[in-house]
Design a protein around this motif. Structure first.
Motif, PDB file in Angstrom:
ATOM      1  N   SER A   1       1.207  -2.477   7.145  1.00  0.00           N
ATOM      2  CA  SER A   1       1.401  -1.886   5.824  1.00  0.00           C
ATOM      3  C   SER A   1       2.377  -2.742   5.032  1.00  0.00           C
TER       4      SER A   1
ATOM      5  N   ASP B   1       4.159  -2.331   2.039  1.00  0.00           N
ATOM      6  CA  ASP B   1       4.504  -1.226   1.154  1.00  0.00           C
ATOM      7  C   ASP B   1       4.488  -1.686  -0.303  1.00  0.00           C
TER       8      ASP B   1
ATOM      9  N   ASP C   1       8.047  -3.432  -1.835  1.00  0.00           N
ATOM     10  CA  ASP C   1       8.471  -2.166  -2.440  1.00  0.00           C
ATOM     11  C   ASP C   1       9.914  -2.247  -2.917  1.00  0.00           C
TER      12      ASP C   1
ATOM     13  N   SER D   1      -1.785  -0.822   2.066  1.00  0.00           N
ATOM     14  CA  SER D   1      -0.591  -0.468   1.303  1.00  0.00           C
ATOM     15  C   SER D   1      -0.715   0.983   0.886  1.00  0.00           C
TER      16      SER D   1
ATOM     17  N   PRO E   1      -3.577   0.805  -4.227  1.00  0.00           N
ATOM     18  CA  PRO E   1      -3.322   0.142  -2.940  1.00  0.00           C
ATOM     19  C   PRO E   1      -4.520  -0.663  -2.441  1.00  0.00           C
TER      20      PRO E   1
END
Length: 467
Positions: free
Chosen positions: A9, A11, A192, A238, A379
């Protein structure tokens, strides 16, 4: 040949904002050269923990129980997050893998503290609530995870915001080299963090993507070193996009002004009938258990006033039942407040009701999320490996479709999932022909190398990581 799965992932990575640049990077570029792809619609609210939970359960927040990043702890400046695995109300893909006899590792994946897997290094903070950092990690890591965390704990970056990506990368590399799990879930946060601190777009995001590309390259180099590369499905996901923050609408201050909560002279909470639990660019309004029908009606009247007043920039107030039915967002709250894009629905008690960017007292993140998923960039889902059809495109799909897709790639089932597998991405699961990647993704069509060898620049990454 038994297949393996690594889910990474990144982010806050988004398709519209990041894919074109990612194509120019060594590791992302090689992945995108053969990836099966989808544009993913996040669950509401577009927060890290509800969406990471959807990715592994295939369930919306109303079913998973993870409706916010943080727990409802009124008046606490830094509440606990939904750290612990036992807060989940739905089974996960990791549970299914473990039940099938597969070895499972999770590194910094949300809502995994105390999870019953082979290697667990959870994302967790507020360590003072658990007896300090050492006690918290010993309690919430698996024994093997704690050993690996101790080995690499010095790689955590503490300022200006604690970041774990260097530490988690080192743990992942060693896990792949030494433990060789069948399934690994890994969460990277630098993209992020960059967007929160400096805004939704800019060179700071590209810098974070470059660093993330290099970290993923180290993991792929470890796979290559063990000979596991060819049988491993590598999936990049994501959780949400970001929007630039333009305004704070601090509903708790308004609730105080209208007599629905009380504070002392230091803005400490003394009591409440109604309380706004912020979810970033949305909010969830809780009512006290003993609130009277008359006072409840008065709260609802105030929320309709908020919805109708332009300066508050609130797009819609949902009842919990409406939000549950229309978006899958349910929980122990009474109302959901959805703001206009870029407006934080704030829970602060020490500010004005409306604070705009440029005001002297405007503070906090310059980029944020928690908005309804119809707004902003979406995402990503990028998958390469023996289970996935190179170049296949599932179009726009739901976040809750990811877990059934990943389960199918491993030959597992998730009967409790609300989502459905993206069968058009899976080898042998559909007769559909693969579709060309979108034009924005194919700006360098000559890059078609499969993920059967990591980028040259990480060839010595294993030795470097272990040094």
């Amino acid at each position: 040949m038994n297949q393996k799965l690594i889910v990474i992932s990144v982010d806050a990575m988004s398709g519209a904002d990041d894919i074109a640049y990612a194509r120019t990077l060594p590791v992302f570029g090689r992945l995108l050269g053969r990836a099966a792809v989808a544009e993913i619609e996040a669950v509401f609210p577009t927060l890290t923990y509800p969406n990471h939970t959807a990715q592994v359960t295939g369930c919306t927040p109303a079913v998973s129980g993870i409706f916010n990043n943080v727990l409802m702890q009124p008046g606490i400046t830094h509440p606990d997050w939904f750290w612990e695995y036992d807060r989940l109300q739905a089974p996960t893909l990791m549970d299914a893998a473990k039940a099938a006899g597969l070895t499972v590792a999770t590194v910094q994946w949300p809502v995994t503290a105390g999870a019953p897997f082979d290697v667990v290094v959870p994302e967790i903070a507020n360590e003072d609530h658990f007896g300090g950092l050492e006690a918290a990690m010993e309690r919430f890591c698996s024994p093997r995870g704690h050993e690996l965390w101790q080995r690499h704990r010095d790689k955590t970056v503490w300022h200006p915001k604690r970041r774990h990506d260097d530490m988690s990368t080192a743990v992942v590399v060693d896990t792949l080299l030494e433990d060789r799990p069948d399934v690994l879930f890994w969460h990277l946060v630098d993209v992020d963090s960059a967007r929160h601190l400096h805004g939704a777009t800019g060179e700071h995001v590209r810098e974070a993507l470059r660093a993330t590309d290099e970290r993923i390259g180290r993991a792929l180099a470890a796979l290559d070193a063990t000979g596991d590369h060819e049988r491993t499905n590598v999936v990049i996901v994501s959780d949400h996009g970001h929007l630039d923050t333009e305004q704070h609408t601090n509903l708790n201050v308004l609730l105080r002004e209208r007599g629905f909560l009380r504070t002392d002279d230091e803005h400490r909470l003394l009591g409440w009938e109604a309380y706004c639990h912020s979810a970033g660019l949305s909010g969830q309004v809780f009512l006290a258990d003993d609130i009277t029908p008359e006072r409840r009606a008065a709260v609802e009247e105030l929320l309709r006033e908020v919805e109708a007043t332009p300066e508050y920039r609130v797009e819609r107030v949902w009842t919990e039942a409406e939000a549950r039915a229309e978006t899958g967002l349910g929980g122990p709250f009474a109302y959901v407040v959805e703001s206009e894009p870029g407006v934080i629905v704030g829970g602060a008690l020490d500010r004005r009701v409306v604070v705009r960017k440029g005001d002297d007292d405007f503070r906090g993140y310059l980029g944020n999320h928690g908005h309804h998923p119809r707004h902003g960039a979406q995402p990503v889902f990028l998958a390469a490996g023996p289970a996935f059809v190179p170049g296949a495109d599932a179009g726009r799909r739901r976040m809750i479709d990811e877990a059934p897709t990943l389960a199918a790639a491993l030959g597992l089932a998730l009967p409790h999932a609300e989502g459905a597998a993206m069968v058009e991405l899976l080898v042998g699961a559909t007769e559909r022909e693969p579709v060309a990647l979108p034009a924005a993704t194919l700006e360098e069509p000559e890059v078609t190398a499969a993920l059967d060898a990591p980028a040259a620049f990480v060839a010595d990454a294993v030795a470097t990581e272990r040094a």
